[in-house]
Design a protein around this motif. Structure first.
Motif, mmCIF file in Angstrom:
data_model
loop_
_atom_site.group_PDB
_atom_site.id
_atom_site.type_symbol
_atom_site.label_atom_id
_atom_site.label_comp_id
_atom_site.label_asym_id
_atom_site.label_seq_id
_atom_site.Cartn_x
_atom_site.Cartn_y
_atom_site.Cartn_z
ATOM 1 N N SER A 1 34.921 39.203 41.886
ATOM 2 C CA SER A 1 34.072 40.263 42.444
ATOM 3 C C SER A 1 32.969 40.635 41.453
ATOM 4 N N THR A 2 32.035 41.465 41.923
ATOM 5 C CA THR A 2 30.921 41.912 41.086
ATOM 6 C C THR A 2 31.426 42.945 40.087
ATOM 7 N N PRO A 3 30.889 42.929 38.859
ATOM 8 C CA PRO A 3 31.335 43.916 37.870
ATOM 9 C C PRO A 3 30.914 45.338 38.253
ATOM 10 N N VAL A 4 31.666 46.275 37.754
ATOM 11 C CA VAL A 4 31.367 47.684 37.983
ATOM 12 C C VAL A 4 30.628 48.202 36.752
ATOM 13 N N VAL A 5 29.506 48.887 37.000
ATOM 14 C CA VAL A 5 28.685 49.432 35.916
ATOM 15 C C VAL A 5 28.475 50.915 36.158
ATOM 16 N N THR A 6 27.932 51.582 35.167
ATOM 17 C CA THR A 6 27.613 53.000 35.295
ATOM 18 C C THR A 6 26.269 53.151 35.996
ATOM 19 N N SER A 7 26.208 54.032 36.976
ATOM 20 C CA SER A 7 24.968 54.279 37.710
ATOM 21 C C SER A 7 23.909 54.848 36.772
ATOM 22 N N PRO A 8 22.654 54.336 36.831
ATOM 23 C CA PRO A 8 21.617 54.860 35.956
ATOM 24 C C PRO A 8 21.194 56.290 36.304
ATOM 25 N N ILE A 9 21.562 56.785 37.475
ATOM 26 C CA ILE A 9 21.161 58.123 37.896
ATOM 27 C C ILE A 9 22.309 59.113 37.768
ATOM 28 N N THR A 10 23.442 58.809 38.390
ATOM 29 C CA THR A 10 24.547 59.772 38.423
ATOM 30 C C THR A 10 25.559 59.585 37.308
ATOM 31 N N GLY A 11 25.624 58.386 36.719
ATOM 32 C CA GLY A 11 26.609 58.116 35.682
ATOM 33 C C GLY A 11 27.959 57.721 36.229
ATOM 34 N N GLU A 12 28.092 57.646 37.559
ATOM 35 C CA GLU A 12 29.353 57.252 38.179
ATOM 36 C C GLU A 12 29.437 55.734 38.260
ATOM 37 N N PRO A 13 30.649 55.209 38.375
ATOM 38 C CA PRO A 13 30.782 53.755 38.477
ATOM 39 C C PRO A 13 30.253 53.239 39.829
ATOM 40 N N VAL A 14 29.442 52.197 39.765
ATOM 41 C CA VAL A 14 28.938 51.523 40.972
ATOM 42 C C VAL A 14 29.005 50.026 40.732
ATOM 43 N N ARG A 15 29.006 49.278 41.802
ATOM 44 C CA ARG A 15 29.023 47.821 41.683
ATOM 45 C C ARG A 15 27.637 47.325 41.290
ATOM 46 N N LEU A 16 27.602 46.345 40.379
ATOM 47 C CA LEU A 16 26.359 45.737 39.941
ATOM 48 C C LEU A 16 25.658 45.093 41.127
ATOM 49 N N PHE A 17 24.377 45.323 41.277
ATOM 50 C CA PHE A 17 23.520 44.812 42.359
ATOM 51 C C PHE A 17 23.868 45.401 43.720
ATOM 52 N N SER A 18 24.576 46.523 43.726
ATOM 53 C CA SER A 18 24.839 47.200 44.997
ATOM 54 C C SER A 18 23.612 48.022 45.370
ATOM 55 N N ARG A 19 23.612 48.575 46.576
ATOM 56 C CA ARG A 19 22.485 49.392 47.031
ATOM 57 C C ARG A 19 22.298 50.615 46.131
#
Length: 184
Positions: free
Chosen positions: A15-33
């Protein structure tokens, strides 16, 4: 600039790695919307600038030349210096409304000096710098020693500086400057 990978969240294999959102700081999937939207929002001004450069480069073959780039940089240098000074003022919680009139009164004083003393460029530069220093010192004294709010102090300096520039020029631009004045 990439966002750091969140190593605390387990990833299913493939699966795609999970990264920290640049805006909220919450975990999001890399290249997600959410991730793409955050990157677009964070770097929106850079993206707009690149789009403008690409558009004008496409529309004119001369836009992307080195000569045009140098012309743009020379024309933007005074505004960059002013913006740098204003940045420091705003970072300290102040505001300076008098920048334009300080430039105007300094330029008019320098032009009047150049016209009265042709061939002495150093004197023109010295007078313009001293006038700018004097007006800036007045602003500084009003704000730091007399405790006038920066908005009020610089608004008064804006009005006084504009009027003084008008008086120095006699209500008109100063014409007939020596050729050396253009070398400044």
């Amino acid at each position: 600039m990439t966002t750091p990978v969140d190593t605390t969240t387990p990833e299913p294999s493939g699966s795609t790695p999970v990264v920290t959102s640049p805006i909220t700081g919450e975990p999001v999937r890399l290249f997600s919307r959410e991730w793409i939207g955050g990157i677009a929002l964070r770097y929106s001004m850079v993206i707009i600038m690149l789009l403008v450069i690409a558009y004008f480069s496409y529309r004119s073959a001369r836009f992307g030349t080195v000569d045009n780039l140098l012309t743009i940089l020379v024309a933007a240098a005074p505004f960059a210096l002013i913006a740098l000074g204003q940045t420091l003022v705003v970072l300290t919680g102040g505001i300076d409304l008098s920048v334009g009139s300080v430039i105007a009164v300094s330029a008019m004083a320098g032009a009047a000096t150049a016209k009265a003393n042709p061939g002495q460029v150093w004197m023109t530069v010295a007078v313009a710098m001293l006038v700018g220093l004097a007006v800036g010192s007045i602003n500084g004294i009003l704000v730091s020693r007399i405790n006038v709010p920066p908005f009020i102090a610089t608004l008064g300096t804006l009005t006084a500086g504009s009027g003084l520039a008008y008086v120095i020029g006699g209500g008109a631009p100063i014409n007939g400057l020596p050729a050396e004045f253009g070398s400044i």
